[in-house]
Motif scaffolding. Structure first.
Motif, short mmCIF file in Angstrom:
data_model
loop_
_atom_site.label_atom_id
_atom_site.label_comp_id
_atom_site.label_asym_id
_atom_site.label_seq_id
_atom_site.Cartn_x
_atom_site.Cartn_y
_atom_site.Cartn_z
N PHE A 54 0.83 -1.21 0.00
CA PHE A 54 0.00 0.00 0.00
C PHE A 54 0.86 1.24 0.00
O PHE A 54 0.63 2.19 -0.77
N ASP A 55 1.88 1.27 0.85
CA ASP A 55 2.70 2.48 0.97
C ASP A 55 3.50 2.75 -0.31
O ASP A 55 3.68 3.91 -0.70
N THR A 56 3.94 1.70 -0.97
CA THR A 56 4.62 1.88 -2.25
C THR A 56 3.69 2.54 -3.26
O THR A 56 4.09 3.45 -4.00
N GLY A 57 2.43 2.11 -3.28
CA GLY A 57 1.46 2.74 -4.17
C GLY A 57 1.22 4.19 -3.82
O GLY A 57 1.11 5.06 -4.71
N LEU A 58 1.13 4.50 -2.53
CA LEU A 58 0.97 5.89 -2.12
C LEU A 58 2.15 6.72 -2.60
O LEU A 58 1.97 7.87 -3.05
N GLY A 59 3.35 6.18 -2.53
CA GLY A 59 4.52 6.90 -3.01
C GLY A 59 4.43 7.26 -4.48
O GLY A 59 4.85 8.34 -4.91
N VAL A 60 3.87 6.35 -5.28
CA VAL A 60 3.67 6.64 -6.71
C VAL A 60 2.72 7.82 -6.89
O VAL A 60 2.95 8.70 -7.73
N ILE A 61 1.67 7.88 -6.09
CA ILE A 61 0.70 8.98 -6.18
C ILE A 61 1.34 10.30 -5.78
O ILE A 61 1.18 11.33 -6.47
N LEU A 62 2.07 10.31 -4.67
CA LEU A 62 2.71 11.55 -4.22
C LEU A 62 3.74 12.04 -5.23
O LEU A 62 3.84 13.26 -5.48
N ALA A 63 4.48 11.12 -5.82
CA ALA A 63 5.47 11.52 -6.83
C ALA A 63 4.79 12.13 -8.06
O ALA A 63 5.27 13.11 -8.62
N ALA A 64 3.66 11.57 -8.46
CA ALA A 64 2.94 12.10 -9.62
C ALA A 64 2.41 13.51 -9.34
O ALA A 64 2.46 14.38 -10.23
N LEU A 65 1.92 13.73 -8.14
CA LEU A 65 1.46 15.08 -7.78
C LEU A 65 2.61 16.08 -7.84
O LEU A 65 2.46 17.21 -8.34
N ASP A 66 3.78 15.68 -7.36
CA ASP A 66 4.95 16.55 -7.41
C ASP A 66 5.36 16.82 -8.86
O ASP A 66 5.61 17.97 -9.24
N GLN A 67 5.44 15.77 -9.66
CA GLN A 67 5.88 15.91 -11.05
C GLN A 67 4.94 16.79 -11.86
O GLN A 67 5.39 17.52 -12.75
N ALA A 68 3.65 16.73 -11.56
CA ALA A 68 2.66 17.51 -12.31
C ALA A 68 2.48 18.92 -11.74
O ALA A 68 1.68 19.69 -12.28
N GLY A 69 3.20 19.25 -10.66
CA GLY A 69 3.06 20.57 -10.06
C GLY A 69 1.73 20.79 -9.39
O GLY A 69 1.26 21.93 -9.28
N LEU A 70 1.11 19.71 -8.91
CA LEU A 70 -0.24 19.79 -8.34
C LEU A 70 -0.27 19.76 -6.82
O LEU A 70 -1.32 19.99 -6.21
N ALA A 71 0.87 19.49 -6.19
CA ALA A 71 0.86 19.22 -4.75
C ALA A 71 0.32 20.40 -3.94
O ALA A 71 -0.44 20.20 -2.98
N ASP A 72 0.69 21.62 -4.30
CA ASP A 72 0.29 22.78 -3.48
C ASP A 72 -1.21 23.05 -3.53
O ASP A 72 -1.76 23.61 -2.57
N ASN A 73 -1.86 22.70 -4.63
CA ASN A 73 -3.29 23.00 -4.77
C ASN A 73 -4.15 21.74 -4.71
O ASN A 73 -5.24 21.69 -5.27
N THR A 74 -3.65 20.71 -4.04
CA THR A 74 -4.41 19.46 -3.95
C THR A 74 -4.52 19.02 -2.49
O THR A 74 -3.50 18.88 -1.80
N LEU A 75 -5.75 18.83 -2.05
CA LEU A 75 -5.99 18.27 -0.73
C LEU A 75 -5.92 16.75 -0.85
O LEU A 75 -6.74 16.13 -1.54
N VAL A 76 -4.91 16.17 -0.22
CA VAL A 76 -4.74 14.71 -0.22
C VAL A 76 -5.26 14.17 1.10
O VAL A 76 -4.85 14.63 2.17
N ILE A 77 -6.15 13.21 1.02
CA ILE A 77 -6.72 12.56 2.20
C ILE A 77 -6.41 11.07 2.10
O ILE A 77 -6.75 10.43 1.10
N CYS A 78 -5.76 10.54 3.12
CA CYS A 78 -5.46 9.11 3.14
C CYS A 78 -6.08 8.51 4.40
O CYS A 78 -5.78 8.93 5.52
N THR A 79 -6.95 7.54 4.19
CA THR A 79 -7.62 6.88 5.31
C THR A 79 -7.90 5.43 4.95
O THR A 79 -7.51 4.95 3.89
N THR A 80 -8.57 4.73 5.84
CA THR A 80 -8.94 3.34 5.61
C THR A 80 -10.37 3.15 6.05
O THR A 80 -10.95 4.02 6.70
N ASP A 81 -10.96 2.01 5.69
CA ASP A 81 -12.38 1.84 6.01
C ASP A 81 -12.64 1.51 7.47
O ASP A 81 -13.62 1.96 8.06
N HIS A 82 -11.75 0.72 8.12
CA HIS A 82 -11.97 0.32 9.52
C HIS A 82 -10.75 -0.40 10.03
O HIS A 82 -9.68 -0.35 9.41
N GLY A 83 -10.89 -1.09 11.14
CA GLY A 83 -9.77 -1.77 11.77
C GLY A 83 -9.29 -2.98 11.00
O GLY A 83 -9.89 -3.41 10.01
#
Length: 424
Positions: free
Chosen positions: A192-221
């Motif tokens: 899961f964390d490796t996949g999250l890293g791909v998403i964060l890198a894409a936001l950085d590469q596209a110059g979107l990080a500053d204007n994007t609200l990123v929410i990371c959560t899970t459904d339950h325990g």
């Protein structure tokens, strides 16, 4: 330009990740927490898959959304167009889904403009597709990303997940079986964390990080005994990290009580979108600004999972009250299969007693092992929590107030006596 929204959900992760102090390395989630806001006391609305996701994405209790059981077992939303994607789409957002959603058989009915094709719902397949969307996205957009991890069956542990040096989650004992089980969970968390890293890198590469609200959560325990499908903190406690516009920055840690119900109104507030009338949560913007707590209690519920097991709960900063409305089905019927479940069953889980009412002091008993409901000294606290729960059930018109809840026609449930799946 309104801010973009990226909502990333995992499956069955609870808070068993690095930013919450567990020995489960998730460096990309740790980075997100250090750049955003980590909510240490966040809770889902229902500790079962479809019910939790429906509550989060419609902003109302599971029984108000209509999703009181599992999608693939025949349960459905009452009104799909109350989904967050439909609201943001009507406000001018381009809306897209990549991966798991688990609240509608036809995702397009929820208001997505695009459902991105993926080879599987695993992070390794979903993250690159989501990253491609981000690199070509037209703003403003809402991208919902769902990873199958950390649902069972877990990934195969690698050298970094040596069971010999792994601690099982409380309340499970430290045994060979539980260590091996937790090591496999850690391997899924790594995916899961490796996949999250791909998403964060894409936001950085596209110059979107500053204007994007990123929410990371899970459904339950996590899917271990006594956790998922239970109203214990191990069942309803969830990770929640937010980074981006609205003040969700700076590596803040928030200890205020927060519900998944609060995400929908928060997103509306950040995006400048009118708050729909059906929402039951509150905006978290005051917490991001360092202001006072926004709630003093959260509520949780289970009606159906694999089998009927109605429970309702209220939690304050110190106290937890759980009420069961029927004798529990055979132990483990609503617990996902795995080595830890097998161990508990082998060691006499079926002989353990269940109480209809449970009261826990979360300061002195954080693992909810000592039920205080029958203690005379607890009478005033018990009465207060009973009334809080009853009032919430009345205000939300909980169907349990009218007696046992019947499954919808065609629903498929597990018979606790035989273990067979029966269609109603």
């Amino acid at each position: 330009m309104p801010p973009n929204i990226v909502l990333l959900t995992t499956h069955d992760t609870g808070r068993y990740v690095q930013p919450y102090g567990h020995a489960v390395p998730t460096p990309n989630l740790q980075r997100l927490a250090e750049e955003g806001v980590l909510f240490r006391q966040a809770f889902c609305v229902a500790p079962t898959c479809s019910s939790s996701r429906a509550a989060l994405l419609t902003g109302q209790s599971a029984h108000n959304s209509g999703m009181i059981g599992l999608l693939h077992r025949g349960f459905a939303l009452r009104e799909p167009r109350e989904h967050l994607a439909a609201t943001l789409g009507a406000a001018g957002y381009h809306t897209a889904l990549a991966g798991l959603q688990h609240v509608a058989r036809a995702p397009a009915t929820l208001g997505y403009d695009q459902v991105l094709p993926v080879a599987s719902r695993r992070a390794a397949d979903v993250a690159p597709v989501a990253a491609d969307f981000l690199r070509a996205a037209v703003e403003p957009f809402y991208l919902e990303i769902g990873f199958q991890e950390t649902h069972r069956v877990f990934a195969e542990p690698g050298p970094a997940e040596d069971a010999r040096y792994t601690l099982p989650p409380a309340p499970l004992p430290d045994t060979l079986e539980t260590r091996q089980d937790m090591a496999a969970f850690k391997a899924s968390a790594r995916a899961f964390d490796t996949g999250l890293g791909v998403i964060l890198a894409a936001l950085d590469q596209a110059g979107l990080a500053d204007n994007t609200l990123v929410i990371c959560t899970t459904d339950h325990g996590i899917a271990f005994p006594g956790m998922k499908a239970n109203c214990t903190d191990g069942g309803i406690g969830v990770m929640l990290v937010m980074r981006g516009p609205g003040g969700f920055q700076g590596g803040q840690v928030c200890d205020a009580l927060v519900s998944h119900l609060d995400l929908y109104p928060t997103i509306c507030a950040v995006a400048g979108v009118a708050r729909p009338a059906w929402l039951q949560g509150v905006s978290l913007l005051p917490l991001a600004r360092g202001e006072a707590a926004v709630r003093d209690e959260i509520f949780a519920e289970v009606t159906f999972h694999g089998a009927y097991e109605p429970q309702r709960a209220v939690r304050t900063r110190r106290w937890k009250y759980i009420r069961r409305y029927a004798d529990p089905p055979s132990p483990g019927i609503n617990c996902d299969a795995g080595p830890s479940k097998d161990y508990w069953l082998r060691e006499g889980w079926a002989a353990r007693l269940w109480e209809r009412e449970q009261l826990y002091d979360l300061v002195h008993d954080p693992h909810e092992a000592h039920n205080l409901a029958a203690e005379p000294a607890m009478g005033e606290i018990l009465a207060d929590l009973r009334e809080r729960l009853d009032a919430w059930m009345r205000v939300t018109d909980d169907p349990l107030l009218r007696g046992p809840v019947a499954p919808p026609p065609g629903a498929r449930l597990t018979d606790p006596r035989t273990g067979e799946v029966v269609q109603y």
